[in-house]
Motif scaffolding. Structure first.
Motif, PDB file in Angstrom:
ATOM      1  N   LEU A  25      29.180  -4.157  -7.266  1.00 12.56           N
ATOM      2  CA  LEU A  25      30.604  -3.861  -7.357  1.00 12.56           C
ATOM      3  C   LEU A  25      31.178  -3.496  -5.990  1.00 12.56           C
ATOM      4  O   LEU A  25      32.303  -3.882  -5.660  1.00 12.56           O
ATOM      5  CB  LEU A  25      30.842  -2.731  -8.358  1.00 12.56           C
ATOM      6  N   LEU A  26      30.414  -2.789  -5.184  1.00 12.22           N
ATOM      7  CA  LEU A  26      30.868  -2.466  -3.829  1.00 12.22           C
ATOM      8  C   LEU A  26      31.103  -3.735  -3.008  1.00 12.22           C
ATOM      9  O   LEU A  26      32.089  -3.834  -2.273  1.00 12.22           O
ATOM     10  CB  LEU A  26      29.856  -1.561  -3.121  1.00 12.22           C
ATOM     11  N   GLY A  27      30.211  -4.701  -3.146  1.00 11.14           N
ATOM     12  CA  GLY A  27      30.399  -5.969  -2.451  1.00 11.14           C
ATOM     13  C   GLY A  27      31.643  -6.699  -2.933  1.00 11.14           C
ATOM     14  O   GLY A  27      32.414  -7.246  -2.134  1.00 11.14           O
ATOM     15  N   LEU A  69      43.363  -5.287  -8.659  1.00  9.03           N
ATOM     16  CA  LEU A  69      42.968  -4.028  -8.025  1.00  9.03           C
ATOM     17  C   LEU A  69      42.791  -2.920  -9.052  1.00  9.03           C
ATOM     18  O   LEU A  69      41.863  -2.114  -8.940  1.00  9.03           O
ATOM     19  CB  LEU A  69      43.981  -3.638  -6.950  1.00  9.03           C
ATOM     20  N   ARG A  70      43.654  -2.877 -10.045  1.00  5.23           N
ATOM     21  CA  ARG A  70      43.536  -1.879 -11.110  1.00  5.23           C
ATOM     22  C   ARG A  70      42.232  -2.082 -11.888  1.00  5.23           C
ATOM     23  O   ARG A  70      41.528  -1.127 -12.215  1.00  5.23           O
ATOM     24  CB  ARG A  70      44.741  -1.962 -12.042  1.00  5.23           C
ATOM     25  N   PHE A  71      41.903  -3.338 -12.187  1.00  9.26           N
ATOM     26  CA  PHE A  71      40.657  -3.655 -12.877  1.00  9.26           C
ATOM     27  C   PHE A  71      39.462  -3.210 -12.043  1.00  9.26           C
ATOM     28  O   PHE A  71      38.524  -2.598 -12.549  1.00  9.26           O
ATOM     29  CB  PHE A  71      40.588  -5.159 -13.175  1.00  9.26           C
ATOM     30  N   LEU A  72      39.507  -3.528 -10.744  1.00 10.14           N
ATOM     31  CA  LEU A  72      38.441  -3.113  -9.834  1.00 10.14           C
ATOM     32  C   LEU A  72      38.292  -1.594  -9.838  1.00 10.14           C
ATOM     33  O   LEU A  72      37.179  -1.076  -9.916  1.00 10.14           O
ATOM     34  CB  LEU A  72      38.729  -3.606  -8.417  1.00 10.14           C
ATOM     35  N   ALA A  86      31.382   2.952 -12.603  1.00  7.82           N
ATOM     36  CA  ALA A  86      30.159   2.938 -11.811  1.00  7.82           C
ATOM     37  C   ALA A  86      29.915   4.283 -11.141  1.00  7.82           C
ATOM     38  O   ALA A  86      28.776   4.763 -11.086  1.00  7.82           O
ATOM     39  CB  ALA A  86      30.222   1.828 -10.758  1.00  7.82           C
ATOM     40  N   LEU A  87      30.973   4.902 -10.647  1.00 12.22           N
ATOM     41  CA  LEU A  87      30.822   6.206 -10.004  1.00 12.22           C
ATOM     42  C   LEU A  87      30.383   7.266 -11.020  1.00 12.22           C
ATOM     43  O   LEU A  87      29.556   8.126 -10.707  1.00 12.22           O
ATOM     44  CB  LEU A  87      32.129   6.625  -9.328  1.00 12.22           C
ATOM     45  N   THR A  88      30.891   7.182 -12.221  1.00 14.43           N
ATOM     46  CA  THR A  88      30.458   8.095 -13.292  1.00 14.43           C
ATOM     47  C   THR A  88      28.957   7.934 -13.538  1.00 14.43           C
ATOM     48  O   THR A  88      28.221   8.923 -13.644  1.00 14.43           O
ATOM     49  CB  THR A  88      31.250   7.830 -14.582  1.00 14.43           C
ATOM     50  N   ASP A  89      28.492   6.672 -13.619  1.00 14.70           N
ATOM     51  CA  ASP A  89      27.066   6.413 -13.828  1.00 14.70           C
ATOM     52  C   ASP A  89      26.231   6.944 -12.671  1.00 14.70           C
ATOM     53  O   ASP A  89      25.210   7.616 -12.884  1.00 14.70           O
ATOM     54  CB  ASP A  89      26.812   4.910 -13.981  1.00 14.70           C
ATOM     55  N   VAL A  90      26.644   6.653 -11.448  1.00 16.73           N
ATOM     56  CA  VAL A  90      25.887   7.077 -10.268  1.00 16.73           C
ATOM     57  C   VAL A  90      25.856   8.612 -10.171  1.00 16.73           C
ATOM     58  O   VAL A  90      24.821   9.194  -9.833  1.00 16.73           O
ATOM     59  CB  VAL A  90      26.462   6.430  -8.985  1.00 16.73           C
TER      60      VAL A  90
END
Length: 95
Positions: A48-50, A66-69, A76-80
């Protein structure tokens, strides 16, 4: 809990988003599943970062894109974050 080890925060949420814990010595089937899920979540965050780099470099990106991203990055940040808290707890460090 000395026989079983410690409570491990699992990399998924339960009902209503509540944290799930497993009391384990870290060698069971559910522990291995949690390790696999963590690896998948970390790989997805990296991919996702890429994608974010590419989309942010594209001046034609729409607000909806951008909103979807941003929504996927929030997930992803919640998971990490959950993985970091879990691993920190197992190492005996506080957050």
């Amino acid at each position: 809990m000395s026989d079983l080890g410690t409570a491990r925060l699992l990399p998924w949420a339960g009902e209503a988003g509540k944290p799930c814990y497993l009391v384990t010595d870290g060698t069971g089937r559910l522990s291995r599943l949690a390790d696999t899920v963590e690896a998948v979540q970390l790989d997805m965050a990296d991919e996702l970062l890429g994608h974010a780099d590419d989309l942010l470099a594209d001046r034609r990106a729409t607000p909806d894109q951008l909103r979807f991203l941003l929504a996927r990055m929030s997930e992803a940040l919640t998971d990490v974050h959950r993985i970091a808290v879990s691993r920190g707890a197992r190492m005996g460090t506080s957050r």
